[in-house]
Design an enzyme around this catalytic site. Sequence first.
Site, mmCIF file in Angstrom:
data_model
loop_
_atom_site.group_PDB
_atom_site.id
_atom_site.type_symbol
_atom_site.label_atom_id
_atom_site.label_comp_id
_atom_site.label_asym_id
_atom_site.label_seq_id
_atom_site.Cartn_x
_atom_site.Cartn_y
_atom_site.Cartn_z
ATOM 1 N N TRP A 198 -20.461 13.927 12.732
ATOM 2 C CA TRP A 198 -19.431 13.702 11.721
ATOM 3 C C TRP A 198 -19.642 14.620 10.514
ATOM 4 O O TRP A 198 -20.765 14.750 10.021
ATOM 5 C CB TRP A 198 -19.467 12.249 11.226
ATOM 6 C CG TRP A 198 -18.993 11.253 12.228
ATOM 7 C CD1 TRP A 198 -18.412 11.523 13.434
ATOM 8 C CD2 TRP A 198 -19.063 9.826 12.105
ATOM 9 N NE1 TRP A 198 -18.117 10.344 14.076
ATOM 10 C CE2 TRP A 198 -18.500 9.286 13.287
ATOM 11 C CE3 TRP A 198 -19.531 8.955 11.134
ATOM 12 C CZ2 TRP A 198 -18.397 7.920 13.512
ATOM 13 C CZ3 TRP A 198 -19.439 7.598 11.344
ATOM 14 C CH2 TRP A 198 -18.875 7.072 12.530
ATOM 15 N N LYS A 209 -14.689 15.214 13.224
ATOM 16 C CA LYS A 209 -15.636 14.974 14.309
ATOM 17 C C LYS A 209 -15.900 16.296 15.018
ATOM 18 O O LYS A 209 -15.075 16.756 15.799
ATOM 19 C CB LYS A 209 -15.083 13.930 15.276
ATOM 20 C CG LYS A 209 -15.083 12.539 14.662
ATOM 21 C CD LYS A 209 -13.824 11.768 14.949
ATOM 22 C CE LYS A 209 -13.689 10.629 13.960
ATOM 23 N NZ LYS A 209 -12.342 10.477 13.441
ATOM 24 N N GLU A 236 -5.733 -3.898 -1.113
ATOM 25 C CA GLU A 236 -6.202 -5.141 -0.501
ATOM 26 C C GLU A 236 -7.305 -5.821 -1.315
ATOM 27 O O GLU A 236 -7.656 -6.963 -1.047
ATOM 28 C CB GLU A 236 -6.757 -4.853 0.916
ATOM 29 C CG GLU A 236 -5.735 -4.382 1.927
ATOM 30 C CD GLU A 236 -5.454 -2.878 1.864
ATOM 31 O OE1 GLU A 236 -5.676 -2.268 0.800
ATOM 32 O OE2 GLU A 236 -4.997 -2.324 2.869
ATOM 33 N N THR A 258 0.859 -1.191 0.000
ATOM 34 C CA THR A 258 0.000 0.000 0.000
ATOM 35 C C THR A 258 0.890 1.235 0.000
ATOM 36 O O THR A 258 2.063 1.161 0.366
ATOM 37 C CB THR A 258 -0.900 0.048 1.248
ATOM 38 O OG1 THR A 258 -0.060 0.104 2.400
ATOM 39 C CG2 THR A 258 -1.796 -1.163 1.351
#
Length: 538
Positions: free
Chosen positions: A439, A434, A326, A181
């Site tokens: 959110w 946050k 992934e 990654t």
Amino acid sequence: MMDVQLTVPLMMERAEKFFAKKKVISRTANGIQRLSYGEIGRRTRQLSSILVDFGVEKGDKVGTFAWNHHRHLEAYFAIPGMGAVLHTINIRLDPNQIAYIINHAEDRVLLIDDCFLPLFEQIKDDLKTVKAYIIMTDNEELPPTSLYPVHHYEKILQQGNPTYEFYKEINEQEPAGLCYTSATTGDPKGVLYSHRSIVLHSMALGLADNAAVSESDIAMPVVPMFHVNAWGLPFAAVWFGTTLVMPGPFFTPKLLAELIESEKVTIAAGVPTIWLGLLKELEEKEYDTSSLRAVLCGGSAAPKGVIERFEKKFNIPFVHAYGMTETSPLVVLSRLKSYQSNITDEEKYEYKAKQGLLVPGVEMKVMGKDGEVKWDGKEMGELLLRGPWIASEYHKDDRSHGAFCDGWLYTGDVVTVDEEGFIKIVDRTKDLIKSGGEWISSVDLENALMAHESVFEAAVVPVPHEQWQERPIACVVLKESAKNHVTKEELMQFLAPQFAKWWLPDDILFLDEIPKTSVGKFLKRTLRDQILTHYQSE
Ligand code: ADP
């Protein structure tokens, strides 16, 4: 049914057998080369046989450090074709991370583009497992180098066997590829792809409701071959006999536009920054892009405004997709359903800006605070995935525990799902803002800003706040023509009707550029540090 193993060598064999005349158009440092799949196949076999001569054994890792070109394509098939594992290394990582990855993977041989020789001379003493370097170059001779032992790709190929029999005694579950990654946090994590996962993912790329890659396509992977196998396009293209256009080293938007025009590219794939750059080029100069049937865009969110401009101004169909290292990567892709053909333009681009529907073969779950979320386009939760081309662990890495659990991959991406099942990435869990227990999606604010005609790029990051815990700050890069004309107030007024008041950024800063990761994603940590320094110095 027969228990036939799905392996990578079968893909190249098919190209050689049925599409020997079809071409790979490869831009290298010295110009454009055109090779047939017949030639590519022979050269691939030569390279496989050379790796055997070098003592590379089944399961060994062989690294590539290269741009998108035909030699890299040959390595893609030659390495798994002799039973070893193709490890594509990200050329944009810093030298320490590159050395870390090569040592962690235990690469035996490295295939490197000649332009990267100085970098490897710098790190060679840190590389613990590398037994030979092969330099991919157009030049007759290699420049003097301290790397040892070092070989000239074309010369060593001539000593190889063009009729080498690909290694077939492979169990499809054995590894064929390895990719790390891009490491937005911590050391890069490795994902091993099996022969089976590569074959199944390629098959999925050919589905009509997916990327629909076919023999009649002229495909240009702009996404680097070191970034999740260029989204699997080289594998699928070879298997299907698709003409490939490889844009080579140090390309520019102008060069991409020229390649699209001259080679009549039908499908191209890349991250949003690539398409933003191309859009600018197309807006400044006229090109014939009528051959394009799809621009595939993923890696980070494609702004709605960009999608709309591609489609409306240039008549180029734009397909938004989502995935990660992934997941091989393609798992979600935005195509409207047949019964959605009569929706308004506004609705259409809302859908196209979402990441889309899960592709056949993969399963998902979206877990909110109280279990699976409602499909109402509002409730947010983490996306969990499973399927035959989803990793089940990281390669030799303790961090597997957090990400893989109960047979699911926890993607770390926060999403909503609407009534039609369209997924929308709201944020990465770590980038969500946050504010006062609620959110705020940085991605929504960024997309709204980027839909403004004067905005070239925008990134929104959280900064600590005494009362609200975190508040959003927007960083905007204006288009050249808009510099010094557009004010903060104007952009605030543009945003205001689109969001609840508490979502609006506390400030908008104008920057010359937004720091990016090695694969062109916004580097939000660095940006946040820059902002904090900016406020401290005020
Ligand atoms: P890294 O995790 O190091 O950034 P990856 O290329 O594996 O490297 O990145 C995968 C991540 O990129 C996803 O988890 C997601 O957060 C983001 N991503 C990929 N495609 C999209 C998309 N179309 N829209 C928004 N985010 C995306």
